[in-house]
Scaffold this active site. Sequence first.
Site, PDB file in Angstrom:
ATOM      1  N   SER A   1      71.522  -9.862  39.529  1.00 14.57           N
ATOM      2  CA  SER A   1      70.311 -10.070  39.563  1.00 14.57           C
ATOM      3  C   SER A   1      69.676  -9.513  38.184  1.00 14.57           C
ATOM      4  O   SER A   1      70.211  -8.648  37.556  1.00 14.57           O
ATOM      5  CB  SER A   1      69.597  -9.200  40.687  1.00 14.57           C
ATOM      6  OG  SER A   1      68.147  -9.014  40.460  1.00 14.57           O
TER       7      SER A   1
ATOM      8  N   TYR B   1      68.032  -0.981  44.421  1.00 14.58           N
ATOM      9  CA  TYR B   1      68.468  -2.158  44.173  1.00 14.58           C
ATOM     10  C   TYR B   1      68.770  -2.563  42.738  1.00 14.58           C
ATOM     11  O   TYR B   1      69.988  -3.036  42.347  1.00 14.58           O
ATOM     12  CB  TYR B   1      67.419  -3.192  44.817  1.00 14.58           C
ATOM     13  CG  TYR B   1      67.775  -4.560  44.586  1.00 14.58           C
ATOM     14  CD1 TYR B   1      68.636  -5.398  45.245  1.00 14.58           C
ATOM     15  CD2 TYR B   1      67.300  -5.555  43.570  1.00 14.58           C
ATOM     16  CE1 TYR B   1      69.143  -6.735  45.203  1.00 14.58           C
ATOM     17  CE2 TYR B   1      67.624  -6.755  43.276  1.00 14.58           C
ATOM     18  CZ  TYR B   1      68.692  -7.462  43.963  1.00 14.58           C
ATOM     19  OH  TYR B   1      69.146  -8.754  43.935  1.00 14.58           O
TER      20      TYR B   1
END
Length: 242
Positions: A128, A141
Site C-alpha cells: 500500500s 495499518y
Amino acid sequence: MVTGASSGIGRESALLLAAMNCQVLLVGRNGVALDEVAASTEGHRIAVDLSVPGSEAAVASRGEDLLGDLDLLVCAAGLGSAGPYDQLSYEALAELVAVNLLSPMALVRAVLPAMLERGHGRILLVGSVAGAFGVRGEVAYSATKAALVGFANALRSEVSGRGISVTLCFPGAVDTPFFHRRGAPYVRRWPRPQPARLVAERMLFAAGRGHAEVWVPRWLSLAARVHGAAPPLYRRLAGVFG
C-alpha cells in the site's frame, strides 16, 4: 495461488489468471464468496484463516497436491484499520500484524523452498502507499505495510540470481469492500479510488515481467521520489494535504 481471493484485488487477480488459462488455487476466509469465484474460474478453493499459526503449511501442502509446481503466489489478503492510534485495542493491533504481515511472510516461507529447488517462481505481494509514506489516521495499518516493504526488499536481495522474482504492488485507494470492512469509508475527493481490476492487471503484468515494484496509479511513484529525495518538503506537503 491467490490469497484474499474472495473479493477485491485478490478476486480480480484470480479471474484474470483464469482468463489466461492458468490453474488457480483460491485462498480466503469467506467460503461462500470463494465458492462464487471458484465457479467463475473453475479453480480450487481453500477456506482458511491464514493468521492462524500453522495454516500456511497446510495451504502450501494442499497447493502442491492440487497444482503441482507453484509458478506464482499472489498475497492479496489484507485488513484495514482507521482512527486514532491511541484508541486502537491491542487485539485489533495484533490482528492487523497477523493478517497483513505475518500471514504473507509465513506463506512465502512455506512455498519458497520448492521454488528455489526448481529454480523458478514469482512472488507478488500487495502492499500500500500507506506503507511507503505513512498515513495519519492509519498508523498501525501503515506500519504493517511498511514492514512488508522491508520484507520484499530483503527477500528480493536474498533470492537474487536464483530464478525467483519478488514484486511489490503499491496501490493507492482502491474501489473494494476494504473501507467498509475497516469501519471507516474513504472520504477524500482526490485521489479517486482505482478499480480493483486495473490494479490486478498492472500488478500481474509487473510480476510476469519480474519487476520489483508497481505503483497504481503510476503518478504515486513521483510522490515517493519526493519523499525519498526531500523528506522535509514531503512532510510539509503531507501536513497540508494529508
